[in-house]
Design a protein around this motif. Sequence first.
Motif, PDB file in Angstrom:
ATOM      1  N   ASP A 188      46.680  41.604  35.750  1.00 48.42           N
ATOM      2  CA  ASP A 188      47.295  40.365  36.228  1.00 48.42           C
ATOM      3  C   ASP A 188      46.355  39.186  36.020  1.00 48.42           C
ATOM      4  OD1 ASP A 188      49.570  41.735  37.012  1.00 48.42           O
ATOM      5  OD2 ASP A 188      48.955  41.882  39.110  1.00 48.42           O
ATOM      6  N   GLU A 215      44.658  42.405  41.065  1.00 52.89           N
ATOM      7  CA  GLU A 215      46.033  42.906  41.042  1.00 52.89           C
ATOM      8  C   GLU A 215      46.804  42.052  42.046  1.00 52.89           C
ATOM      9  OE1 GLU A 215      49.417  45.268  40.298  1.00 52.89           O
ATOM     10  OE2 GLU A 215      47.588  44.905  39.166  1.00 52.89           O
ATOM     11  N   LYS A 257      47.667  53.819  40.284  1.00 52.14           N
ATOM     12  CA  LYS A 257      47.639  52.422  39.841  1.00 52.14           C
ATOM     13  C   LYS A 257      46.212  52.012  39.497  1.00 52.14           C
ATOM     14  CE  LYS A 257      49.110  48.207  39.215  1.00 52.14           C
ATOM     15  NZ  LYS A 257      49.951  47.840  38.109  1.00 52.14           N
ATOM     16  N   LEU A 307      44.709  50.628  35.940  1.00 55.52           N
ATOM     17  CA  LEU A 307      43.972  49.364  35.845  1.00 55.52           C
ATOM     18  C   LEU A 307      42.604  49.575  35.199  1.00 55.52           C
ATOM     19  CD1 LEU A 307      44.705  47.627  39.263  1.00 55.52           C
ATOM     20  CD2 LEU A 307      45.392  46.846  37.002  1.00 55.52           C
ATOM     21  N   ALA A 367      42.915  43.262  45.359  1.00 52.50           N
ATOM     22  CA  ALA A 367      44.349  43.012  45.361  1.00 52.50           C
ATOM     23  C   ALA A 367      44.575  41.729  46.136  1.00 52.50           C
ATOM     24  CB  ALA A 367      45.099  44.167  46.015  1.00 52.50           C
TER      25      ALA A 367
END
Length: 121
Positions: free
Chosen positions: A41, A55, A76, A80, A103
Amino acid sequence: MGRTEAQRRGRWAEQRAERLLRQAGWRPLARRWRCRWGELDLLLHKGPDRLLLVEVKGRRRGGRDGAGCAGLQRRKRARLEAAFGLWLATHPAYGHCRVELVAALVPLPPARAPVRWIRWP
């Protein structure tokens, strides 16, 4: 090609997180970088040797996962890390940097709560 509502909300959440990080002195290196393992992201750089892999999770108040932690699973993280490894292979000048993974749980409008930052160990 039109974007879905979910994509617009995701972009909004990413922009809010990036804006806050820029204010804290971070410099963006990549946004929505994609590879076979998934998407990074946000990836930012600060100082001589720090990278921040973010993230971003946009969350509606009262949603099924109000805390926003359901998206932070081991699988996840593995994806990543694999995606970041590929990014790093294409950008070896950053190989000396220390990497932090966080995050950003971003409340979506109309909520006005602050962004919640969760550091992944």
